[in-house]
Write a protein that holds these residues in place. Structure first.
Motif, PDB file in Angstrom:
ATOM      1  N   ILE A 192      18.929  10.305  -0.527  1.00  0.00           N
ATOM      2  CA  ILE A 192      17.921   9.332  -0.096  1.00  0.00           C
ATOM      3  C   ILE A 192      17.085   9.939   1.027  1.00  0.00           C
ATOM      4  N   VAL A 193      17.750  10.654   1.940  1.00  0.00           N
ATOM      5  CA  VAL A 193      17.039  11.337   3.029  1.00  0.00           C
ATOM      6  C   VAL A 193      16.091  12.390   2.461  1.00  0.00           C
ATOM      7  N   SER A 194      16.563  13.214   1.540  1.00  0.00           N
ATOM      8  CA  SER A 194      15.702  14.282   1.002  1.00  0.00           C
ATOM      9  C   SER A 194      14.547  13.697   0.190  1.00  0.00           C
ATOM     10  N   THR A 195      14.767  12.580  -0.496  1.00  0.00           N
ATOM     11  CA  THR A 195      13.682  11.916  -1.228  1.00  0.00           C
ATOM     12  C   THR A 195      12.632  11.417  -0.237  1.00  0.00           C
ATOM     13  N   TYR A 196      13.094  10.802   0.835  1.00  0.00           N
ATOM     14  CA  TYR A 196      12.179  10.331   1.878  1.00  0.00           C
ATOM     15  C   TYR A 196      11.377  11.503   2.455  1.00  0.00           C
ATOM     16  N   ASP A 197      12.067  12.569   2.810  1.00  0.00           N
ATOM     17  CA  ASP A 197      11.400  13.734   3.391  1.00  0.00           C
ATOM     18  C   ASP A 197      10.365  14.329   2.427  1.00  0.00           C
ATOM     19  N   LYS A 198      10.680  14.326   1.149  1.00  0.00           N
ATOM     20  CA  LYS A 198       9.798  14.918   0.144  1.00  0.00           C
ATOM     21  C   LYS A 198       8.503  14.129  -0.028  1.00  0.00           C
ATOM     22  N   TYR A 199       8.567  12.800   0.074  1.00  0.00           N
ATOM     23  CA  TYR A 199       7.414  11.966  -0.277  1.00  0.00           C
ATOM     24  C   TYR A 199       6.790  11.194   0.882  1.00  0.00           C
ATOM     25  N   LYS A 200       7.372  11.227   2.071  1.00  0.00           N
ATOM     26  CA  LYS A 200       6.884  10.380   3.171  1.00  0.00           C
ATOM     27  C   LYS A 200       5.420  10.642   3.519  1.00  0.00           C
ATOM     28  N   ALA A 201       4.966  11.859   3.412  1.00  0.00           N
ATOM     29  CA  ALA A 201       3.578  12.181   3.754  1.00  0.00           C
ATOM     30  C   ALA A 201       2.588  11.659   2.709  1.00  0.00           C
ATOM     31  N   GLN A 202       3.116  11.212   1.564  1.00  0.00           N
ATOM     32  CA  GLN A 202       2.248  10.739   0.479  1.00  0.00           C
ATOM     33  C   GLN A 202       2.187   9.217   0.396  1.00  0.00           C
ATOM     34  N   GLY A 203       2.790   8.516   1.369  1.00  0.00           N
ATOM     35  CA  GLY A 203       2.747   7.058   1.336  1.00  0.00           C
ATOM     36  C   GLY A 203       4.025   6.439   0.800  1.00  0.00           C
ATOM     37  N   TYR A 204       5.146   7.072   1.060  1.00  0.00           N
ATOM     38  CA  TYR A 204       6.457   6.605   0.608  1.00  0.00           C
ATOM     39  C   TYR A 204       7.270   6.196   1.829  1.00  0.00           C
ATOM     40  N   GLU A 205       7.954   5.073   1.725  1.00  0.00           N
ATOM     41  CA  GLU A 205       8.757   4.573   2.838  1.00  0.00           C
ATOM     42  C   GLU A 205      10.154   4.196   2.337  1.00  0.00           C
ATOM     43  N   THR A 206      11.122   4.307   3.207  1.00  0.00           N
ATOM     44  CA  THR A 206      12.496   3.916   2.893  1.00  0.00           C
ATOM     45  C   THR A 206      12.994   2.974   3.982  1.00  0.00           C
ATOM     46  N   ILE A 207      13.656   1.916   3.555  1.00  0.00           N
ATOM     47  CA  ILE A 207      14.343   1.003   4.465  1.00  0.00           C
ATOM     48  C   ILE A 207      15.785   0.919   3.988  1.00  0.00           C
ATOM     49  N   ALA A 208      16.716   1.296   4.856  1.00  0.00           N
ATOM     50  CA  ALA A 208      18.144   1.201   4.540  1.00  0.00           C
ATOM     51  C   ALA A 208      18.654  -0.090   5.174  1.00  0.00           C
ATOM     52  N   VAL A 209      19.149  -0.999   4.351  1.00  0.00           N
ATOM     53  CA  VAL A 209      19.619  -2.296   4.834  1.00  0.00           C
ATOM     54  C   VAL A 209      21.147  -2.319   4.779  1.00  0.00           C
ATOM     55  N   GLY A 269       0.813  -1.211   0.000  1.00  0.00           N
ATOM     56  CA  GLY A 269       0.000   0.000   0.000  1.00  0.00           C
ATOM     57  C   GLY A 269       0.848   1.264   0.000  1.00  0.00           C
ATOM     58  N   LYS A 270       2.161   1.089   0.190  1.00  0.00           N
ATOM     59  CA  LYS A 270       3.096   2.212   0.131  1.00  0.00           C
ATOM     60  C   LYS A 270       4.081   1.975  -1.011  1.00  0.00           C
ATOM     61  N   VAL A 271       4.677   3.042  -1.489  1.00  0.00           N
ATOM     62  CA  VAL A 271       5.803   2.941  -2.413  1.00  0.00           C
ATOM     63  C   VAL A 271       7.037   2.853  -1.517  1.00  0.00           C
ATOM     64  N   VAL A 272       7.881   1.851  -1.754  1.00  0.00           N
ATOM     65  CA  VAL A 272       8.986   1.572  -0.840  1.00  0.00           C
ATOM     66  C   VAL A 272      10.315   1.563  -1.592  1.00  0.00           C
ATOM     67  N   LEU A 273      11.292   2.228  -1.009  1.00  0.00           N
ATOM     68  CA  LEU A 273      12.662   2.190  -1.496  1.00  0.00           C
ATOM     69  C   LEU A 273      13.460   1.352  -0.504  1.00  0.00           C
ATOM     70  N   VAL A 274      14.078   0.276  -0.990  1.00  0.00           N
ATOM     71  CA  VAL A 274      14.948  -0.566  -0.162  1.00  0.00           C
ATOM     72  C   VAL A 274      16.364  -0.352  -0.668  1.00  0.00           C
ATOM     73  N   ASN A 275      17.206   0.201   0.205  1.00  0.00           N
ATOM     74  CA  ASN A 275      18.569   0.560  -0.174  1.00  0.00           C
ATOM     75  C   ASN A 275      19.566  -0.316   0.580  1.00  0.00           C
ATOM     76  N   PHE A 276      20.315  -1.139  -0.157  1.00  0.00           N
ATOM     77  CA  PHE A 276      21.395  -1.940   0.428  1.00  0.00           C
ATOM     78  C   PHE A 276      22.658  -1.090   0.380  1.00  0.00           C
ATOM     79  N   TRP A 277      23.303  -0.908   1.523  1.00  0.00           N
ATOM     80  CA  TRP A 277      24.412   0.024   1.633  1.00  0.00           C
ATOM     81  C   TRP A 277      25.406  -0.467   2.683  1.00  0.00           C
ATOM     82  N   ALA A 278      26.523   0.239   2.777  1.00  0.00           N
ATOM     83  CA  ALA A 278      27.536  -0.050   3.798  1.00  0.00           C
ATOM     84  C   ALA A 278      28.241   1.256   4.157  1.00  0.00           C
TER      85      ALA A 278
END
Length: 170
Positions: free
Chosen positions: A76-93, A54-63
């Motif tokens: 990635i932070v600014s993208t999250y901040d821009k869209y989070k109120a519209q149903g966007y989620e980010t998970i940094a793995v 139900g959300k648009v999700v960005l999964v970022n694999f990083w180190a």
């Protein structure tokens, strides 16, 4: 034209049409569903990709040792901040080889506003197609389908356009 040339031209056209059809199918065909992985965030809370339907999700694999990962994180932070109120989620793995103390310190000092998970066993990376290179990022639509895979830093302007399209979908 000789008969051999006609045959060669016909074969070339058939190959181009076939390749175009295959590429079109890849673009518009059925999408791969994101794997149903569970994770534990740095704050101890549990989550799963399935729970984010139900959300648009960005999964970022990083180190933390990946210079490109560190360099792209503000975007990635600014993208999250821009869209989070519209149903966007980010998970940094964070990758399994990344020391947990480094990951925690990075997330704290950079004030990462989204969930950060450490893939201690490498299982999350394995389930996402055995991710080896960082950064590798997946964009998942509201139905839980992988729409795009980026290896390396994405073109953030193009990513934003795609996120906006996916957020507009029912």
């Amino acid at each position: 034209m000789t008969s051999a040339r006609h045959t060669a031209a016909a074969v070339a056209i058939a190959l181009l049409v076939g390749a175009g059809g295959y590429l079109g199918w890849q673009s518009f065909g059925a999408r791969e569903t994101a794997p149903p992985v569970s994770y534990t965030l740095l704050d101890g809370s549990k989550g799963s990709i399935d729970a984010l339907r139900g959300k648009v999700v960005l999964v970022n694999f990083w180190a933390t040792s990946c210079t490109t990962c560190v360099a792209e994180m503000p975007q990635i932070v600014s993208t999250y901040d821009k869209y989070k109120a519209q149903g966007y989620e980010t998970i940094a793995v964070a990758m399994s080889y990344d020391p947990p103390a480094y990951v925690s310190r990075f997330a704290e000092t950079r004030k990462l506003p989204f969930g950060v998970a450490i893939d201690n066993t490498g299982e999350i990376a394995k389930r996402f197609g055995d991710v080896q290179l960082t950064p590798t990022t997946y964009l998942i639509n509201k139905r839980g389908e992988i729409v795009k895979r980026y290896v390396g830093a994405p073109d953030f302007a193009a990513l934003h356009k795609l996120v906006e399209q996916l957020l507009a979908e029912a």
